[in-house]
Design a protein around this motif. Structure first.
Motif, PDB file in Angstrom:
ATOM      1  N   GLU A   1     -16.257   0.339   4.582  1.00 10.78           N
ATOM      2  CA  GLU A   1     -15.151   1.249   4.864  1.00 10.78           C
ATOM      3  C   GLU A   1     -14.081   1.190   3.785  1.00 10.78           C
ATOM      4  O   GLU A   1     -13.390   2.177   3.541  1.00 10.78           O
ATOM      5  CB  GLU A   1     -14.543   0.926   6.228  1.00 10.78           C
ATOM      6  CG  GLU A   1     -15.476   1.215   7.392  1.00 10.78           C
ATOM      7  CD  GLU A   1     -14.815   0.928   8.724  1.00 10.78           C
ATOM      8  OE1 GLU A   1     -13.651   0.458   8.720  1.00 10.78           O
ATOM      9  OE2 GLU A   1     -15.447   1.167   9.767  1.00 10.78           O
ATOM     10  N   ARG A   2     -13.888   0.028   3.159  1.00  3.40           N
ATOM     11  CA  ARG A   2     -12.865  -0.118   2.117  1.00  3.40           C
ATOM     12  C   ARG A   2     -13.483  -0.148   0.712  1.00  3.40           C
ATOM     13  O   ARG A   2     -12.882  -0.658  -0.226  1.00  3.40           O
ATOM     14  CB  ARG A   2     -12.041  -1.389   2.349  1.00  3.40           C
ATOM     15  CG  ARG A   2     -11.041  -1.246   3.479  1.00  3.40           C
ATOM     16  CD  ARG A   2     -10.118  -2.472   3.554  1.00  3.40           C
ATOM     17  NE  ARG A   2      -9.511  -2.820   2.281  1.00  3.40           N
ATOM     18  CZ  ARG A   2      -8.425  -2.218   1.758  1.00  3.40           C
ATOM     19  NH1 ARG A   2      -7.855  -1.225   2.413  1.00  3.40           N
ATOM     20  NH2 ARG A   2      -7.926  -2.626   0.616  1.00  3.40           N
ATOM     21  N   ASP A   3     -14.656   0.429   0.602  1.00  2.00           N
ATOM     22  CA  ASP A   3     -15.332   0.466  -0.686  1.00  2.00           C
ATOM     23  C   ASP A   3     -15.402   1.899  -1.192  1.00  2.00           C
ATOM     24  O   ASP A   3     -15.830   2.808  -0.468  1.00  2.00           O
ATOM     25  CB  ASP A   3     -16.743  -0.107  -0.585  1.00  2.00           C
ATOM     26  CG  ASP A   3     -16.737  -1.572  -0.202  1.00  2.00           C
ATOM     27  OD1 ASP A   3     -15.747  -2.249  -0.553  1.00  2.00           O
ATOM     28  OD2 ASP A   3     -17.682  -2.029   0.449  1.00  2.00           O
ATOM     29  N   ALA A   4     -14.981   2.108  -2.428  1.00  2.00           N
ATOM     30  CA  ALA A   4     -14.995   3.436  -3.043  1.00  2.00           C
ATOM     31  C   ALA A   4     -16.295   3.620  -3.817  1.00  2.00           C
ATOM     32  O   ALA A   4     -16.733   2.729  -4.539  1.00  2.00           O
ATOM     33  CB  ALA A   4     -13.799   3.604  -3.971  1.00  2.00           C
ATOM     34  N   VAL A   5     -16.891   4.785  -3.659  1.00  2.09           N
ATOM     35  CA  VAL A   5     -18.142   5.107  -4.351  1.00  2.09           C
ATOM     36  C   VAL A   5     -17.996   6.488  -4.979  1.00  2.09           C
ATOM     37  O   VAL A   5     -17.364   7.380  -4.404  1.00  2.09           O
ATOM     38  CB  VAL A   5     -19.345   5.090  -3.383  1.00  2.09           C
ATOM     39  CG1 VAL A   5     -20.650   5.287  -4.146  1.00  2.09           C
ATOM     40  CG2 VAL A   5     -19.399   3.783  -2.607  1.00  2.09           C
TER      41      VAL A   5
ATOM     42  N   PRO B   1      -9.334   0.187  -3.058  1.00  2.00           N
ATOM     43  CA  PRO B   1     -10.571  -0.296  -2.429  1.00  2.00           C
ATOM     44  C   PRO B   1     -10.836  -1.759  -2.755  1.00  2.00           C
ATOM     45  O   PRO B   1     -10.331  -2.292  -3.747  1.00  2.00           O
ATOM     46  CB  PRO B   1     -11.644   0.606  -3.037  1.00  2.00           C
ATOM     47  CG  PRO B   1     -11.096   0.957  -4.389  1.00  2.00           C
ATOM     48  CD  PRO B   1      -9.608   1.073  -4.205  1.00  2.00           C
ATOM     49  N   ASP B   2     -11.615  -2.390  -1.904  1.00  2.00           N
ATOM     50  CA  ASP B   2     -12.080  -3.742  -2.226  1.00  2.00           C
ATOM     51  C   ASP B   2     -13.069  -3.701  -3.386  1.00  2.00           C
ATOM     52  O   ASP B   2     -12.995  -4.494  -4.320  1.00  2.00           O
ATOM     53  CB  ASP B   2     -12.749  -4.371  -1.004  1.00  2.00           C
ATOM     54  CG  ASP B   2     -11.744  -4.753   0.067  1.00  2.00           C
ATOM     55  OD1 ASP B   2     -10.559  -4.900  -0.263  1.00  2.00           O
ATOM     56  OD2 ASP B   2     -12.154  -4.887   1.239  1.00  2.00           O
TER      57      ASP B   2
ATOM     58  N   GLU C   1     -28.608  -3.901  -2.477  1.00  2.53           N
ATOM     59  CA  GLU C   1     -28.124  -5.186  -2.985  1.00  2.53           C
ATOM     60  C   GLU C   1     -26.995  -5.011  -3.989  1.00  2.53           C
ATOM     61  O   GLU C   1     -26.020  -5.774  -3.996  1.00  2.53           O
ATOM     62  CB  GLU C   1     -29.282  -5.940  -3.634  1.00  2.53           C
ATOM     63  CG  GLU C   1     -28.877  -7.262  -4.275  1.00  2.53           C
ATOM     64  CD  GLU C   1     -30.024  -7.883  -5.038  1.00  2.53           C
ATOM     65  OE1 GLU C   1     -29.747  -8.569  -6.031  1.00  2.53           O
ATOM     66  OE2 GLU C   1     -31.188  -7.668  -4.645  1.00  2.53           O
ATOM     67  N   LEU C   2     -27.080  -3.973  -4.840  1.00  2.00           N
ATOM     68  CA  LEU C   2     -26.112  -3.784  -5.908  1.00  2.00           C
ATOM     69  C   LEU C   2     -24.861  -3.030  -5.479  1.00  2.00           C
ATOM     70  O   LEU C   2     -23.814  -3.169  -6.101  1.00  2.00           O
ATOM     71  CB  LEU C   2     -26.762  -3.033  -7.079  1.00  2.00           C
ATOM     72  CG  LEU C   2     -27.903  -3.766  -7.800  1.00  2.00           C
ATOM     73  CD1 LEU C   2     -28.480  -2.885  -8.892  1.00  2.00           C
ATOM     74  CD2 LEU C   2     -27.417  -5.086  -8.382  1.00  2.00           C
ATOM     75  N   VAL C   3     -24.959  -2.228  -4.415  1.00  4.51           N
ATOM     76  CA  VAL C   3     -23.838  -1.380  -4.022  1.00  4.51           C
ATOM     77  C   VAL C   3     -23.132  -1.895  -2.781  1.00  4.51           C
ATOM     78  O   VAL C   3     -21.900  -1.956  -2.734  1.00  4.51           O
ATOM     79  CB  VAL C   3     -24.313   0.073  -3.799  1.00  4.51           C
ATOM     80  CG1 VAL C   3     -23.168   0.944  -3.296  1.00  4.51           C
ATOM     81  CG2 VAL C   3     -24.890   0.651  -5.089  1.00  4.51           C
ATOM     82  N   VAL C   4     -23.891  -2.261  -1.757  1.00  2.00           N
ATOM     83  CA  VAL C   4     -23.283  -2.712  -0.508  1.00  2.00           C
ATOM     84  C   VAL C   4     -22.852  -4.166  -0.685  1.00  2.00           C
ATOM     85  O   VAL C   4     -23.683  -5.027  -0.995  1.00  2.00           O
ATOM     86  CB  VAL C   4     -24.270  -2.580   0.670  1.00  2.00           C
ATOM     87  CG1 VAL C   4     -23.610  -3.037   1.965  1.00  2.00           C
ATOM     88  CG2 VAL C   4     -24.742  -1.134   0.793  1.00  2.00           C
ATOM     89  N   PRO C   5     -21.581  -4.494  -0.512  1.00  4.02           N
ATOM     90  CA  PRO C   5     -21.104  -5.854  -0.808  1.00  4.02           C
ATOM     91  C   PRO C   5     -21.615  -6.893   0.171  1.00  4.02           C
ATOM     92  O   PRO C   5     -22.043  -6.576   1.282  1.00  4.02           O
ATOM     93  CB  PRO C   5     -19.579  -5.715  -0.698  1.00  4.02           C
ATOM     94  CG  PRO C   5     -19.374  -4.566   0.225  1.00  4.02           C
ATOM     95  CD  PRO C   5     -20.508  -3.622  -0.043  1.00  4.02           C
TER      96      PRO C   5
END
Length: 377
Positions: free
Chosen positions: A69-73, A36-37, A219-223
């Motif tokens: 889409e390329r972010d892992a949570v 992930p990014d 703000e903290l999670v969504v890049p």
């Protein structure tokens, strides 16, 4: 006829090397696609507190659904019994496209137990220590959402800071921590600041409303959102309040709690003004009223009948539960308001009154008055 020449060993080795490089390139490409990014671990406080945990769950689920889409949570919770193995647990492992799963898991949680903050933070750090799930190429972050600033199982909060600081150092990770305090009591905010410092994190973000929590988590999670500008929330529409009355028709001394004013009457009270309690309830709001009967027995038969036992359990008319109920909830909803008629001489309509009485034979007339006052008979 001349036999075909056998391929030389050097050529075979070159061909094998080319194939191996191609295979390695394909593997590297597949790994790249799965790295992930950004990787974010959401660590949520599910311990017992006075806050509305449903608002926290809704904010966490919403921000997970909005991740790139390329972010892992991932989602981990903490809160429970001291020393128990399940006082922190990973509910959804790290991966892309798991917003819906995290949303469902968060909304299924309920608050219970003590704030096992240390266990949660240490376990979240450990989640990043393995080779898989892959860490983010651009950023790896733990976002702690808590309503407490202290660990409920540690008498020495300095030991908590020390354990966290050592775990971060031992892990050797380029790992960011961010703390969000949702309605954290003022007396615990300094401890949460110290814990953030032990993680190498900036000052915690303290928020008081679900709307503010939504903004900070995005703000903290969504890049690429950057630091959010101050949000100007619209002024709430004024809520109309309606006058409500509770009649104290027990004959006994009685105290009613749950109302925004004190409702109390003494045994044998005859003053009509002291037998009623008036207050206002906002439209759409509910109040839960509880009555406790006290004082001397007003029944004159008490001294002449050795078998006499008082029947002084309070019960209610005019409440949401219906007539002769043991509990009383008053909700200022459309149904109640639609039944309210114009006031005359300061007396509220039957739908805007509740009455507490008892089933004591000596209070029979009072019970009838209760029913009539609230329109229950």
């Amino acid at each position: 006829m001349t036999a075909p020449a056998k391929p030389r060993k050097g050529a075979r080795r070159a061909a094998i090397a080319v194939v191996s490089l191609i295979v390695l390139a394909v593997i590297a490409y597949l790994i790249y696609l799965n790295v992930p990014d950004h990787r974010t671990a959401l660590l949520v406080d599910t311990s017992r507190s006075r806050v509305d945990f449903g608002a926290v769950a809704a904010s966490v689920g919403s921000v997970a659904r909005n991740a790139g889409e390329r972010d892992a949570v991932s989602l981990r919770r903490f809160g429970g019994e001291c020393g128990a193995a399940d006082n922190t647990a990973e509910l959804v492992g790290s991966g892309t496209g798991r917003g819906g799963e995290i949303d469902s898991a968060a909304r299924g949680l309920s608050a219970a137990g003590r704030p096992t903050l240390q266990s949660g933070v240490l376990a979240a750090i450990d989640d990043f220590s393995g080779l898989y799930p892959f860490r983010g190429l651009k950023r790896n972050r733990i976002v702690v959402v808590t309503s407490h600033g202290t660990d409920g199982c540690a008498g020495d909060q300095r030991a908590v800071m020390k354990a966290v600081r050592e775990r971060v150092s031992a892990a050797g990770l380029t790992l960011e921590c961010r703390f969000v305090g949702f309605q954290v009591p003022d007396g615990q905010r300094d401890e949460l600041r110290d814990l953030a410092g032990a993680c190498g994190a900036p000052e915690p973000r303290f928020v008081a409303t679900p709307q503010e929590l939504d903004v900070v988590l995005r703000e903290l999670v969504v890049p690429d959102l950057g630091r959010a500008e101050p949000v100007e929330l619209p002024e709430p529409e004024p809520v109309e309040e309606h006058e409500f009355m509770v009649a104290l028709m027990t004959g006994w001394g009685v105290k009613v709690t749950g109302a925004p004013v004190t409702c109390r009457a003494a045994t044998g009270e005859r003053d009509p003004e002291r037998l009623q309690c008036r207050f206002k309830v906002a439209e759409g709001a509910s109040v839960r009223l509880t009555a406790k009967v006290t004082g001397p027995d007003p029944n004159p038969l008490r001294g002449n009948n050795p078998e006499y036992r008082p029947t002084n359990t309070p019960y209610w008319y005019g409440c949401d539960e219906g007539p002769e109920s043991r509990t009383c909830t008053v909700t200022m909803n459309r149904e109640r308001l639609s039944k309210a008629k114009a006031k005359s001489g300061g007396t509220p309509s039957t739908s805007m009154a509740a009455c507490v009485t008892t089933k004591d034979p000596a209070a029979g007339a009072l019970a009838m008055a209760c029913a009539a006052l609230t329109g229950s008979r």
